[in-house]
Design a protein around this motif. Structure first.
Motif, PDB file in Angstrom:
ATOM      1  N   SER A   1       0.819  -1.213   0.000  1.00 48.01           N
ATOM      2  CA  SER A   1       0.000   0.000   0.000  1.00 48.01           C
ATOM      3  C   SER A   1       0.853   1.264   0.000  1.00 48.01           C
TER       4      SER A   1
ATOM      5  N   GLY B   1       5.072   7.263  12.482  1.00 48.12           N
ATOM      6  CA  GLY B   1       4.169   6.690  11.489  1.00 48.12           C
ATOM      7  C   GLY B   1       2.738   7.133  11.721  1.00 48.12           C
ATOM      8  N   ALA B   2       1.814   6.379  11.132  1.00 45.23           N
ATOM      9  CA  ALA B   2       0.392   6.666  11.331  1.00 45.23           C
ATOM     10  C   ALA B   2      -0.188   5.780  12.425  1.00 45.23           C
ATOM     11  N   GLN B   3       0.505   4.675  12.678  1.00 44.65           N
ATOM     12  CA  GLN B   3       0.001   3.721  13.676  1.00 44.65           C
ATOM     13  C   GLN B   3      -0.019   4.351  15.083  1.00 44.65           C
TER      14      GLN B   3
ATOM     15  N   ILE C   1      -2.983   6.752  15.670  1.00 43.48           N
ATOM     16  CA  ILE C   1      -4.267   6.028  15.782  1.00 43.48           C
ATOM     17  C   ILE C   1      -4.401   5.488  17.207  1.00 43.48           C
TER      18      ILE C   1
ATOM     19  N   ASN D   1     -11.601   6.594   6.739  1.00 41.77           N
ATOM     20  CA  ASN D   1     -10.311   6.453   6.049  1.00 41.77           C
ATOM     21  C   ASN D   1     -10.565   6.748   4.572  1.00 41.77           C
TER      22      ASN D   1
ATOM     23  N   ASN E   1      -8.492   2.192   2.537  1.00 39.98           N
ATOM     24  CA  ASN E   1      -7.825   0.891   2.540  1.00 39.98           C
ATOM     25  C   ASN E   1      -8.810  -0.122   3.087  1.00 39.98           C
TER      26      ASN E   1
ATOM     27  N   ASP F   1      -8.360   8.856   8.824  1.00 42.87           N
ATOM     28  CA  ASP F   1      -7.040   8.385   8.433  1.00 42.87           C
ATOM     29  C   ASP F   1      -6.831   8.792   6.978  1.00 42.87           C
TER      30      ASP F   1
ATOM     31  N   VAL G   1      -3.875   8.747   5.181  1.00 46.60           N
ATOM     32  CA  VAL G   1      -2.494   8.397   4.815  1.00 46.60           C
ATOM     33  C   VAL G   1      -2.280   8.309   3.305  1.00 46.60           C
TER      34      VAL G   1
ATOM     35  N   VAL H   1       0.909  10.937   6.922  1.00 44.78           N
ATOM     36  CA  VAL H   1       2.159  10.189   7.104  1.00 44.78           C
ATOM     37  C   VAL H   1       3.002  10.289   5.844  1.00 44.78           C
TER      38      VAL H   1
ATOM     39  N   SER I   1       4.633   7.641   4.867  1.00 48.86           N
ATOM     40  CA  SER I   1       4.833   6.240   4.475  1.00 48.86           C
ATOM     41  C   SER I   1       4.224   5.868   3.130  1.00 48.86           C
ATOM     42  N   LYS I   2       3.099   6.458   2.772  1.00 48.55           N
ATOM     43  CA  LYS I   2       2.315   5.895   1.657  1.00 48.55           C
ATOM     44  C   LYS I   2       2.441   6.699   0.371  1.00 48.55           C
TER      45      LYS I   2
ATOM     46  N   ARG J   1       9.389   6.632   9.301  1.00 47.45           N
ATOM     47  CA  ARG J   1       8.463   6.502  10.442  1.00 47.45           C
ATOM     48  C   ARG J   1       8.022   7.884  10.936  1.00 47.45           C
TER      49      ARG J   1
END
Ligand SMILES: Cc1ncc(COP(=O)(O)O)c(C=O)c1O
Length: 375
Positions: A26, A84-86, A89, A157, A161, A189, A191, A218, A220-221, A229
């Motif tokens: 992703s 990160g996004a984690q 959350i 989101n 996803n 979310d 991202v 983020v 990341s994506k 991160r």
């Protein structure tokens, strides 16, 4: 804390680095530190001199300034930089929810928005995708029906996803109207934001559009820099943000200084990075169009308008988990089966990476050898 294992992350932990061809990531194609630094004059030298002390817990003012440029109303003071996004959350849910709360989650979902509230003891209602002619949609009247007098948060989101669904501006406004009427926080979310396939599909961040909106972003994506991160949470609501900031002091305290530096370079050069990644996405999408046109009897195909992922239905009788196990065993091709999302009969594909043409060719070998005789 008792929390269900994160099925998707477990799956990637077990298979991502042992598979040869991945058809399901992703994130967009990553780059090296050298390539990133080359985007800005003098950045390589400044990076060598980066001080490795602790950083400001909420993120350096310079980085928050660069992140702020993505938003219309959100300012650097409305941002908290995280891992990160984690992390945001997890922290948002832990800091803002209690056992008696009710939350609504757009599903299928990235599991943390469901499992973290469940671990706190919240009641979770699912606002589930509806497929019509292979096209995913979310029914707004159903969202209204799910609201109770205990509903505290709607978790969204977009781009979504795993379905690739993306709200239009009109739908976004309708969701906000429903939430505002009931004084409910919208946690979105985002991202995969900034990777709309045409500028016409871009919508405002929920944190910009709604006074009780919380957006996470983020690198990341869409930017393809998950190794940094670096993610963040944005909200005009100071109380929500402050609660998260206080809890962050129990998790990561502050962010990695080299990552903050590199994140700043990426954000200041976001037009270049996003154009590169969108180019990869569009080239890969053309290949998927051709592939799915060839095998319409086997697979559904709906081309998303934003983001690097789509969800494909298998029109033949199979168990998606076993199917993915076979493509991995026989062709070393990694798919992400719908069972991971408790949505069987589908698999997720990703089209943000340069390895897709090879992975798709390998997957086609599998299809020709195993499925064509079945048509
Ligand atoms: C929708 C969504 N949210 C959050 C995350 C977590 O992002 P990160 O790896 O940056 O923590 C992911 C990662 O796959 C995701 O797909």
């Amino acid at each position: 804390m008792k929390i269900a294992p994160f099925k998707l992350e477990r799956y990637y932990t077990l298979h991502e680095f042992s598979s040869e061809y991945s058809l399901c990531n992703s994130d967009c194609e990553a780059m090296t530190i050298q390539e990133l630094l080359a985007l800005e004059v003098g950045a390589a030298e400044r990076f060598q001199n980066q001080w490795l002390g602790y950083t400001e817990s909420k993120g350096s003012p310079l980085l928050r300034n660069d992140i702020g440029s993505i938003y219309n109303i959100i300012t650097p003071d409305d941002l908290l930089v995280c891992t990160g996004a984690q992390e945001p959350i997890f922290l948002f849910a832990q800091a803002n929810l209690k056992a008696d709360d009710h939350v609504i989650v757009q599903t299928p979902c990235y599991q943390s928005v469901q499992s973290v509230p469940e671990s706190i003891g919240c009641t979770v209602s699912k606002w589930e995708v509806v497929y019509k002619d292979d096209r995913p949609s979310f029914d707004l009247s159903q969202l209204s029906d799910l609201i109770t007098d205990k509903t505290k948060v709607i978790f969204l989101n977009t781009p979504h996803n795993p379905t690739g669904f993306h709200f239009s501006k009109e739908q976004q406004m309708e969701v906000i109207t429903i939430a505002r009427k009931n004084n409910i926080i919208i946690f979105c979310d985002e991202v995969y934001r900034e990777l709309e396939h045409s500028p016409a599909y871009a919508i405002p961040a929920f944190a910009d559009a709604y006074e009780l909106g919380v957006s996470i972003g983020v690198l990341s994506k869409s930017y393809g820099l998950p190794g940094l991160r670096i993610g963040w949470v944005a909200s005009k609501n100071k109380e929500i943000l402050e609660k998260i900031a206080i809890l962050k002091e129990y998790t990561t305290i502050c962010n990695s200084a080299p990552s903050e530096f590199l994140a700043g370079v990426a954000l200041r050069n976001r037009a270049t990075i996003l154009a590169r990644n969108l180019h990869i996405v569009k080239q890969n999408l053309r290949l998927f169009d051709i592939f799915f046109e060839k095998y319409t009897e086997l697979f559904s195909w709906w081309r998303p308008q934003a983001g690097p992922i789509a969800f494909v239905q298998m029109k033949f009788d199979t168990n998606d988990m076993l199917f993915a196990e076979r493509t991995l065993r026989e062709k070393k091709v990694l798919l992400l089966p719908g069972g991971i999302y408790e949505f069987p009969g589908y698999f997720r594909i990703g089209f943000g990476r340069t390895g897709i043409p090879k992975a798709l060719a390998k997957f086609e070998e599998f299809v020709v050898e195993n499925l064509i005789p079945k048509i």
